[in-house]
Design an enzyme around this catalytic site. Structure first.
Site, PDB file in Angstrom:
ATOM      1  N   LYS A 136       4.953 -21.532 -36.285  1.00 24.41           N
ATOM      2  CA  LYS A 136       5.170 -21.949 -37.803  1.00 24.41           C
ATOM      3  C   LYS A 136       3.823 -21.632 -38.371  1.00 24.41           C
ATOM      4  O   LYS A 136       4.017 -21.159 -39.832  1.00 24.41           O
ATOM      5  CB  LYS A 136       5.338 -23.382 -37.928  1.00 24.41           C
ATOM      6  CG  LYS A 136       6.595 -23.961 -37.294  1.00 24.41           C
ATOM      7  CD  LYS A 136       7.689 -23.632 -38.489  1.00 24.41           C
ATOM      8  CE  LYS A 136       8.976 -24.533 -38.025  1.00 24.41           C
ATOM      9  NZ  LYS A 136      10.052 -24.204 -39.148  1.00 24.41           N
ATOM     10  N   TYR A 187       5.625 -24.285 -30.983  1.00 24.51           N
ATOM     11  CA  TYR A 187       5.953 -24.728 -32.568  1.00 24.51           C
ATOM     12  C   TYR A 187       4.989 -24.310 -33.644  1.00 24.51           C
ATOM     13  O   TYR A 187       5.115 -23.750 -34.465  1.00 24.51           O
ATOM     14  CB  TYR A 187       6.393 -25.948 -32.318  1.00 24.51           C
ATOM     15  CG  TYR A 187       7.012 -26.370 -33.537  1.00 24.51           C
ATOM     16  CD1 TYR A 187       7.972 -26.179 -33.989  1.00 24.51           C
ATOM     17  CD2 TYR A 187       6.139 -27.572 -34.031  1.00 24.51           C
ATOM     18  CE1 TYR A 187       8.642 -26.576 -35.287  1.00 24.51           C
ATOM     19  CE2 TYR A 187       6.757 -28.164 -35.357  1.00 24.51           C
ATOM     20  CZ  TYR A 187       7.966 -27.773 -35.897  1.00 24.51           C
ATOM     21  OH  TYR A 187       8.328 -28.415 -37.085  1.00 24.51           O
TER      22      TYR A 187
HETATM   23  N1  LIG Z   1      11.815 -33.868 -38.758  1.00 19.79           N
HETATM   24  C1  LIG Z   1      10.439 -33.627 -39.138  1.00 19.79           C
HETATM   25  O1  LIG Z   1       9.686 -34.645 -39.081  1.00 19.79           O
HETATM   26  C2  LIG Z   1       9.873 -32.437 -39.514  1.00 19.79           C
HETATM   27  C3  LIG Z   1       8.642 -32.433 -39.667  1.00 19.79           C
HETATM   28  C4  LIG Z   1       7.933 -31.045 -40.151  1.00 19.79           C
HETATM   29  C5  LIG Z   1       8.808 -30.072 -40.176  1.00 19.79           C
HETATM   30  N2  LIG Z   1      10.218 -29.979 -39.883  1.00 19.79           N
HETATM   31  C6  LIG Z   1      10.860 -28.823 -40.059  1.00 19.79           C
HETATM   32  O2  LIG Z   1      12.139 -29.065 -40.817  1.00 19.79           O
HETATM   33  C7  LIG Z   1      13.197 -28.326 -40.566  1.00 19.79           C
HETATM   34  C8  LIG Z   1      14.245 -29.215 -39.802  1.00 19.79           C
HETATM   35  O3  LIG Z   1      13.822 -29.924 -38.965  1.00 19.79           O
HETATM   36  P1  LIG Z   1      14.775 -31.095 -38.331  1.00 19.79           P
HETATM   37  O4  LIG Z   1      13.757 -32.374 -37.788  1.00 19.79           O
HETATM   38  O5  LIG Z   1      15.986 -31.456 -39.144  1.00 19.79           O
HETATM   39  O6  LIG Z   1      15.294 -30.126 -36.699  1.00 19.79           O
HETATM   40  P2  LIG Z   1      16.463 -30.564 -36.037  1.00 19.79           P
HETATM   41  O7  LIG Z   1      17.051 -31.908 -36.219  1.00 19.79           O
HETATM   42  O8  LIG Z   1      15.922 -30.352 -34.723  1.00 19.79           O
HETATM   43  O9  LIG Z   1      17.678 -29.606 -36.306  1.00 19.79           O
HETATM   44  C9  LIG Z   1      17.294 -28.200 -36.145  1.00 19.79           C
HETATM   45  C10 LIG Z   1      18.499 -27.220 -36.583  1.00 19.79           C
HETATM   46  O10 LIG Z   1      18.324 -25.961 -36.481  1.00 19.79           O
HETATM   47  C11 LIG Z   1      19.218 -25.381 -35.908  1.00 19.79           C
HETATM   48  N3  LIG Z   1      18.852 -24.260 -35.143  1.00 19.79           N
HETATM   49  C12 LIG Z   1      17.989 -24.020 -34.037  1.00 19.79           C
HETATM   50  N4  LIG Z   1      18.165 -22.725 -33.690  1.00 19.79           N
HETATM   51  C13 LIG Z   1      19.077 -21.946 -34.353  1.00 19.79           C
HETATM   52  C14 LIG Z   1      19.691 -20.801 -34.401  1.00 19.79           C
HETATM   53  N5  LIG Z   1      19.134 -20.040 -33.637  1.00 19.79           N
HETATM   54  N6  LIG Z   1      20.537 -20.340 -35.605  1.00 19.79           N
HETATM   55  C15 LIG Z   1      21.122 -21.312 -36.251  1.00 19.79           C
HETATM   56  N7  LIG Z   1      20.499 -22.531 -36.288  1.00 19.79           N
HETATM   57  C16 LIG Z   1      19.632 -22.809 -35.274  1.00 19.79           C
HETATM   58  C17 LIG Z   1      19.813 -26.381 -34.901  1.00 19.79           C
HETATM   59  O11 LIG Z   1      21.451 -26.062 -34.918  1.00 19.79           O
HETATM   60  P3  LIG Z   1      22.174 -26.500 -33.422  1.00 19.79           P
HETATM   61  O12 LIG Z   1      22.767 -27.718 -33.699  1.00 19.79           O
HETATM   62  O13 LIG Z   1      23.255 -25.459 -33.148  1.00 19.79           O
HETATM   63  O14 LIG Z   1      21.056 -26.619 -32.382  1.00 19.79           O
HETATM   64  C18 LIG Z   1      19.820 -27.601 -35.999  1.00 19.79           C
HETATM   65  O15 LIG Z   1      20.776 -27.677 -37.027  1.00 19.79           O
HETATM   66  C19 LIG Z   1      12.678 -27.294 -39.205  1.00 19.79           C
HETATM   67  O16 LIG Z   1      12.108 -26.078 -39.648  1.00 19.79           O
HETATM   68  C20 LIG Z   1      11.331 -28.118 -38.804  1.00 19.79           C
HETATM   69  O17 LIG Z   1      10.452 -27.219 -38.287  1.00 19.79           O
HETATM   70  C21 LIG Z   1      10.891 -31.181 -39.593  1.00 19.79           C
END
Ligand SMILES: NC(=O)c1ccc[n+]([C@@H]2O[C@H](COP(=O)([O-])OP(=O)(O)OC[C@H]3O[C@@H](n4cnc5c(N)ncnc54)[C@H](OP(=O)(O)O)[C@@H]3O)[C@@H](O)[C@H]2O)c1
Length: 265
Positions: free
Chosen positions: A168, A164
């Site tokens: 990134k 990851y």
């Molecule tokens: N949460 C945090 O604390 C945090 C911290 C730092 C950065 N981020 C960044 O913020 C972003 C969102 O994070 P999150 O926590 O909301 O992630 P999440 O809850 O795991 O959701 C991931 C999303 O990506 C979609 N996805 C995965 N593979 C895909 C593909 N091949 N095509 C289309 N959609 C796809 C998933 O869809 P499905 O439902 O189909 O799986 C889901 O909607 C990410 O880029 C992550 O790196 C998050």
């Protein structure tokens, strides 16, 4: 009414972007690989300015079709693209590069991470570029993470969450390359970290909780005064939209935190 496309919009931060952007009166294109399985998208689907399109961000044909569908919905343009989708394999999240159960699993985890986390935003951006060129705002926002920051990783002495973080980190360079390639066209490319956000759909297992505590302990080395309490997707998205709204072409190519600087927590 500005138009926004959110790629990876089925849940978590992506879904929250969709809900918040709709509430603010925008036209929103929600790209999800299985929209029919997304309770969140289904609950918003009666909104007249929402267009839900099935698209996996690693699938070129699906992205081409999604851009065509978007053009029909918006009249041929797009103002802002938000690349949000992410691959994270829970099974290997806490492996270091030297303790994967097998080399095959290391290769598979790294390959899948690059496929979704690096190629995904590139393919999505390129598919929507003709529409973005016709848009008025010309902003491409890509979600990144402080875990991709080399200085933070060194300071925290944290060797886990490998595929990851590595994928990134590559994404930061992707952002710079786009900013340079399109610098004469009025585009603003931004990588943004959302902060520490609770998007978990299930409670962590005991084993995962132990690993999370180790990770938070590592973060404390860099941010001793930080209170490790995650914020809600709603809070994070509102904060990020404040930064996105004020983004200028002069900032194109930058990677910032939710604090609009390089302070990640
Ligand atoms: N949460 C945090 O604390 C945090 C911290 C730092 C950065 N981020 C960044 O913020 C972003 C969102 O994070 P999150 O926590 O909301 O992630 P999440 O809850 O795991 O959701 C991931 C999303 O990506 C979609 N996805 C995965 N593979 C895909 C593909 N091949 N095509 C289309 N959609 C796809 C998933 O869809 P499905 O439902 O189909 O799986 C889901 O909607 C990410 O880029 C992550 O790196 C998050």
């Amino acid at each position: 009414m500005p138009s926004y496309a959110v790629a990876g919009a089925s849940r978590g931060i992506g879904l929250q972007f969709v809900a918040e952007l709709l509430a603010r009166g925008n036209v929103v294109i929600a790209l999800a690989r299985n929209p029919e399985n997304s309770e969140g998208l289904q609950s918003l689907k009666d909104n007249k300015t929402l267009h839900i399109i099935k698209a996996d961000i690693t699938d070129l044909v699906a992205l081409k079709n999604a851009a065509e569908e978007t053009a029909k919905a918006t009249g041929g343009s797009l103002d802002v693209l938000i690349n949000n989708g992410v691959y994270q394999n829970k099974a290997h999240l806490y492996n270091t590069l030297v303790d994967f159960p097998s080399t095959e699993e290391l290769i598979s985890d790294l390959t899948n991470s690059f496929q979704t986390n690096v190629l995904g935003p590139i393919l999505t951006t390129n598919a929507f570029l003709p529409l973005l060129r016709k848009g008025t705002l010309k902003k491409v926002i890509t979600l990144n993470t402080g875990l991709a920051d080399v200085d933070l990783t060194s300071k925290c002495e944290y060797p886990k969450i490998t595929s990851y973080s590595i994928s990134k980190a590559a994404l930061e360079m992707v952002n710079v390359k786009y900013a340079l390639a399109l610098k004469d066209e009025g585009f603003s490319f931004l990588n943004i970290s959302p902060g520490f956000v609770n998007t978990a759909q299930t409670a962590p297992s005991e084993e995962e909780m132990k690993e999370i505590m180790v990770m938070l302990g590592a973060f404390k080395k860099a941010y001793p005064d930080w209170t490790p309490v995650p914020v809600s997707p709603a809070e994070s998205v509102c904060t990020m939209l404040g930064i996105i709204d004020n983004l200028t072409v002069e900032q194109s190519g930058k990677f910032v935190s939710h604090k609009n600087n390089r302070e990640w927590l």
